[in-house]
Design a protein around this motif. Structure first.
Motif, PDB file in Angstrom:
ATOM      1  N   UNK A   1     -37.718 -36.467  60.591  1.00  0.00           N
ATOM      2  CA  UNK A   1     -39.095 -36.966  60.542  1.00  0.00           C
ATOM      3  C   UNK A   1     -39.917 -36.309  59.439  1.00  0.00           C
ATOM      4  N   UNK A   2     -39.566 -35.081  59.060  1.00  0.00           N
ATOM      5  CA  UNK A   2     -40.356 -34.406  58.019  1.00  0.00           C
ATOM      6  C   UNK A   2     -40.103 -35.016  56.646  1.00  0.00           C
ATOM      7  N   UNK A   3     -38.995 -35.762  56.546  1.00  0.00           N
ATOM      8  CA  UNK A   3     -38.570 -36.257  55.235  1.00  0.00           C
ATOM      9  C   UNK A   3     -38.679 -37.771  55.130  1.00  0.00           C
ATOM     10  N   UNK A   4     -38.875 -38.448  56.267  1.00  0.00           N
ATOM     11  CA  UNK A   4     -38.752 -39.902  56.302  1.00  0.00           C
ATOM     12  C   UNK A   4     -40.112 -40.565  56.563  1.00  0.00           C
TER      13      UNK A   4
ATOM     14  N   UNK B   1     -35.876 -28.102  64.910  1.00  0.00           N
ATOM     15  CA  UNK B   1     -34.597 -28.828  64.815  1.00  0.00           C
ATOM     16  C   UNK B   1     -34.374 -29.355  63.401  1.00  0.00           C
ATOM     17  N   UNK B   2     -35.479 -29.715  62.752  1.00  0.00           N
ATOM     18  CA  UNK B   2     -35.335 -30.280  61.403  1.00  0.00           C
ATOM     19  C   UNK B   2     -34.827 -29.247  60.393  1.00  0.00           C
ATOM     20  N   UNK B   3     -35.119 -27.974  60.654  1.00  0.00           N
ATOM     21  CA  UNK B   3     -34.661 -26.943  59.714  1.00  0.00           C
ATOM     22  C   UNK B   3     -33.411 -26.230  60.253  1.00  0.00           C
ATOM     23  N   UNK B   4     -32.875 -26.757  61.349  1.00  0.00           N
ATOM     24  CA  UNK B   4     -31.714 -26.107  61.970  1.00  0.00           C
ATOM     25  C   UNK B   4     -30.491 -26.190  61.058  1.00  0.00           C
ATOM     26  N   UNK B   5     -29.749 -25.100  61.019  1.00  0.00           N
ATOM     27  CA  UNK B   5     -28.576 -25.049  60.130  1.00  0.00           C
ATOM     28  C   UNK B   5     -27.473 -26.021  60.537  1.00  0.00           C
ATOM     29  N   UNK B   6     -27.571 -26.546  61.773  1.00  0.00           N
ATOM     30  CA  UNK B   6     -26.547 -27.494  62.200  1.00  0.00           C
ATOM     31  C   UNK B   6     -26.810 -28.925  61.727  1.00  0.00           C
ATOM     32  N   UNK B   7     -27.901 -29.149  60.988  1.00  0.00           N
ATOM     33  CA  UNK B   7     -28.127 -30.490  60.420  1.00  0.00           C
ATOM     34  C   UNK B   7     -26.905 -30.889  59.596  1.00  0.00           C
ATOM     35  N   UNK B   8     -26.466 -32.112  59.741  1.00  0.00           N
ATOM     36  CA  UNK B   8     -25.366 -32.590  58.898  1.00  0.00           C
ATOM     37  C   UNK B   8     -25.959 -32.955  57.546  1.00  0.00           C
ATOM     38  N   UNK B   9     -25.319 -32.512  56.506  1.00  0.00           N
ATOM     39  CA  UNK B   9     -25.897 -32.740  55.186  1.00  0.00           C
ATOM     40  C   UNK B   9     -25.079 -33.680  54.312  1.00  0.00           C
ATOM     41  N   UNK B  10     -23.866 -34.020  54.759  1.00  0.00           N
ATOM     42  CA  UNK B  10     -22.990 -34.878  53.952  1.00  0.00           C
ATOM     43  C   UNK B  10     -22.325 -35.883  54.867  1.00  0.00           C
TER      44      UNK B  10
END
Ligand SMILES: Nc1nc2c(c(=O)[nH]1)N[C@H]1C(S)=C(S)[C@@H](COP(=O)(O)OP(=O)(O)OC[C@H]3O[C@@H](n4cnc5c(=O)[nH]c(N)nc54)[C@H](O)[C@@H]3O)O[C@H]1N2
Ligand SMILES: Nc1nc2c(c(=O)[nH]1)N[C@H]1C(S)=C(S)[C@@H](COP(=O)(O)OP(=O)(O)OC[C@H]3O[C@@H](n4cnc5c(=O)[nH]c(N)nc54)[C@H](O)[C@@H]3O)O[C@H]1N2
Ligand code: SF4
Ligand SMILES: [Mo]
Length: 733
Positions: A464-467, A72-81
């Motif tokens: 979680x991978x970034x925080x 899920x963390x690498x999913x393209x649907x992550x909101x980035x902005x």
């Protein structure tokens, strides 16, 4: 040809990189640690997962969710902005402008309607640092009394019960390794084999050492496979069952009189109140034969050591608080607490369900498990925060009650951080309608969840991978989570978003943190001397194995609680007297079946994350309803057919799963899906008056085959399609 292949292979290897990222699974309270190995091979990233063999809690295990969590963390649907809703669509906006617009709206609403017109709704996935800061943000920057969080739906019955009985709410009173020393174990309303799968070997080892395991659950589950005795209880009657066990213990003279007189209060009153209960009534209501009750009580008493675990199956009821207290009564009456292999555990649910309930996201609470209603506690925390105690708001209301206040227009703006309330609250359609009435809904999430769809502003947070930060696992062990992946796009950590919003509100002092560790250093001080004392913990000390709280200055943490005293004022534990169990026959012709709800192994909570993971969603992409074959036949339903399940408040459309693992009078559905598949459309908002946990585990329903007339039974027209298809990409690409 061969040479060409060789050439490209060599080129490829030259360009590949391999990164080993230390992390922890973001899902359940086991908080299993692992290395995520990210290989970049020219254009493609490949991921491998390696459990951490040195993890003292997971002992190097991961379940299927941990293995696929990164998807899920690498999913393209992550909101980035940051996104703002304009004419019904989300548009991209710069952070600075977003903050300014939100802060201006908060200010004008608060000027017009008062400070408490803005509310905050947090979650148990947030790190300790973020949960702490969110509480501080509500009280100091927004100055509102209205903050609560999704743990209200989860741990609140166990929390209030443990505080009343023991004076402290640490999920499990012992470290997990002590389970192996227990000779009799009662598992009440927990499906840990699907919900905390890596804990199972502790119980298997106990069994090998001769333990008898009793599992109480109306269904057969992977957990009931551990059972020597499986009690298929009638939902909602576990409290009565526990009182029945105690009645046997008292009548058989098996009470540990020395322990009761030296270390507890209230036994005589309880003993008196037990007299009014008859075994016949207990059997009639619980569906458990008196002989079985006798056998279980005697097995538990005759075992040299014993532990009792509860979870949401017995807690998410109108009587959740009392039920947990009745189970604790059994431990106190038999003296099975505060010793090796003896203790209580309410199995915490979310990744930081434990820490998230200690540091001030709750309506009535300040950091360190301090009370917002206690003058000394207010003074202490106000002093740490550099404000006066008089400025701190008073106690607010619980999560579902916040929604009711939104509905009646008392609350005008809401910040949601780490929850998907439209899917996870009872009475889901009411909740959706109420949120639409808000003047301003700000959602901080990684995805466009069902709730985020309604947001005016959607702020993208890191995963979680970034925080980086600390989490407190189900044992009360405070652990450190590395975050070695770079934040995606313009995403920010939750704590950064909180600091920035505070600054936009003109409150810079107290919100100028530059790292999670700086926040932890303040949290420690705010918790010092409180029940949940973290003062003795540093990032350095917990990097390897973590430390158990309470951990005051110079302490090595507390592994086993209550060896010598309880944490109440007089250091004695309190028995809970019987609180009126009337013999109610709630059968109902119009709603002939009982629906209970819960989880399955591959999905997590409202499903926002796991439905976006191929490895997890693949075979399990639709909501289902477990129905006994006899019941299916009675309603002319075949396996795989769509059915409508309806209560007094609403309907959901689910796929029939015909199975003999459930009682004939009971249906079961998981709640991991939204929209028409959301079982919470069917759950009425029945709250336990003592802790405000909703009754997610029992509602009377009727059952029908679904006939596609093109009409939503509850809300106009709809089409059945795979609702797991997502809504996001176009809005920010
Ligand atoms: N795979 C997975 N794991 C999770 C989660 C998830 O969503 N998915 N969520 C996490 C969270 S936040 C939580 S709170 C925990 C929840 O963990 P659990 O509480 O173990 O999970 P549930 O499935 O909600 O309920 C457990 C069992 O209670 C039974 N039950 C229902 N009604 C009754 C009753 O009246 N009496 C008794 N005795 N039993 C009853 C159900 O049949 C079910 O098997 O799991 C955590 N782990
Ligand atoms: N019918 C029924 N309903 C239930 C239950 C039940 O047993 N039956 N159980 C209840 C229980 S125990 C619980 S705990 C609740 C939970 O229900 P929710 O509070 O809805 O929990 P999640 O699905 O975890 O929602 C988390 C949301 O936050 C996002 N998120 C995840 N991590 C982070 C983060 O670090 N920061 C931010 N800002 N966002 C993040 C996710 O993408 C997701 O959209 O559901 C309750 N509802
Ligand atoms: S879901 Fe729970 S048990 Fe499974 S890997 Fe994650 S933390 Fe461990
Ligand atoms: Mo939960």
């Amino acid at each position: 040809m061969h040479n060409l292949v060789q050439y490209f292979r060599e080129k490829q290897l030259e360009k590949s990189t391999e990164a080993k990222l230390k992390t922890r699974c973001p899902y359940c309270s086991m908080q299993c640690s692992m290395d995520l190995i990210e290989e970049r091979v020219i254009t493609r990233n490949r991921f491998k997962v390696k459990p951490n063999k040195l993890d003292p809690t997971s002992e190097g295990r991961l379940c299927i969710k941990g293995n696929f969590a990164h998807e899920h963390a690498i999913n393209e649907q992550r909101i980035q902005y940051p996104l703002m809703k304009l004419d019904g669509d989300f548009v991209r906006v710069p952070w600075e402008l977003t903050y300014e617009m939100i802060a201006n709206r908060f200010k004008s609403l608060q000027e017009e309607y008062g400070k408490d017109s803005v509310a905050v709704y947090g979650g148990g996935s947030l790190t300790n640092e973020e949960a702490y800061l969110l509480g501080k943000f509500a009280r100091v920057a927004l100055k509102t009394k209205h903050i609560d969080y999704n743990g209200r739906f989860c741990m609140s019955a166990a929390a209030t019960a443990a505080v009343a009985s023991f004076g402290i709410d640490r999920g499990i009173t012992n470290e997990l390794s002590e389970i192996e020393g227990a000779k009799c174990i009662i598992l009440a309303g927990t499906n840990l084999a699907e919900c905390q799968p890596t804990i199972v070997p502790y119980f298997r080892r106990a069994k090998k050492n001769g333990a008898k395991i009793i599992v109480i659950d109306p269904r057969e589950t992977p957990t009931t496979k551990l059972a020597d005795i499986h009690v298929k209880i009638t939902p909602g009657t576990d409290g009565l069952f526990a009182l029945g066990l105690l009645k046997v213990i008292v009548e058989d003279g098996l009470v540990d009189a020395a322990f009761v007189s030296e270390r507890t209060n209230g036994f005589l009153q309880l003993e008196e109140s037990l007299r009014e209960l008859s075994f016949a009534a207990i059997t009639q209501l619980t569906g458990v034969a008196t002989d079985l009750l006798l056998e279980i009580a005697r097995t538990f008493c005759s075992a040299e050591t014993g532990m009792i675990f509860t979870a949401r199956g017995v807690e998410q009821h109108e009587t959740g608080h009392d039920t947990v207290r009745y189970f604790i009564n059994l431990l106190l009456a038999t003296g099975k607490i505060g010793k090796h292999g003896c203790g209580f555990g309410s199995i915490t649910g979310q990744g930081n369900g434990q820490g998230g309930r200690e540091h001030g996201q709750k309506a009535d609470q300040l950091p360190g498990y301090r009370s917002i209603e206690n003058e000394t506690d207010r003074e202490y925390v106000a002093n740490v925060w550099g404000v006066s105690a008089g400025e701190l708001p008073q106690k607010g209301v619980s999560a579902y009650e916040l929604i009711e206040k939104i509905d009646i227009g008392e609350i005008k703006a809401l910040v949601v951080m780490g929850s998907n309330p439209i899917v996870s609250n009872p009475n889901a359609q009411f909740v959706e309608q109420a949120l639409k009435k808000l003047d301003l809904l700000v959602v901080v999430d990684m995805f466009v969840s069902e709730t985020a769809r309604s947001a005016n502003f959607l702020l993208p947070c890191t995963s979680y991978l970034e925080d980086e930060g600390t989490m407190t696992n189900l044992e009360g062990r405070v652990v450190y989570r590395h975050a070695e992946r770079k934040p995606l796009g313009e995403t920010k950590h939750d704590w950064q978003i909180i600091c920035d919003l505070a600054e936009a509100l003109g409150v810079k002092q107290g919100f100028s943190f530059k790292s999670a560790e700086e926040i932890f250093d303040e949290l420690k001080v705010a918790s010092k001397g409180g029940v949940a004392d973290y003062y003795g913990i540093t990032y350095e000390k917990i990097k390897e194995k973590g430390l158990y709280w309470p951990c005051p200055e110079n302490s090595q943490g507390t592994r086993r609680l209550f060896e010598n005293e309880f944490m109440t004022k007089d250091q004695r534990a309190n028995f809970a007297p019987v609180q009126g169990f009337s013999v109610v026959d709630d059968r109902n012709k119009q709603f002939p079946l009982i629906l209970t709800t819960g989880r399955m192994i591959k999905h997590y909570l409202s499903g926002t994350q796991t439905r976006r993971s191929k490895g997890l969603n693949g075979q399990s992409s639709e909501a289902f309803l477990e129905i006994h074959p006899t019941t299916a036949k009675r309603f002319d339903i075949s396996d795989g057919q769509l059915v409508v399940v309806t209560s007094t408040v609403g309907s959901a459309i689910l796929k029939a799963k015909v199975t003999d693992k459930i009682r004939e009078d009971i249906l079961f559905a998981p709640f991991h899906w939204g929209d028409l598949q959301s079982v919470n459309r069917v759950l009425p908002p029945v709250l336990d008056p003592k802790c405000k946990i909703p009754q997610f585990k029992k509602v009377r329903v009727k059952l029908e085959v679904f006939i596609d007339s093109g009409t939503d039974p509850a809300r106009g027209s709809f089409r059945i399609n795979n609702r797991n298809a997502h809504y996001t990409n176009h809005i920010y690409n």
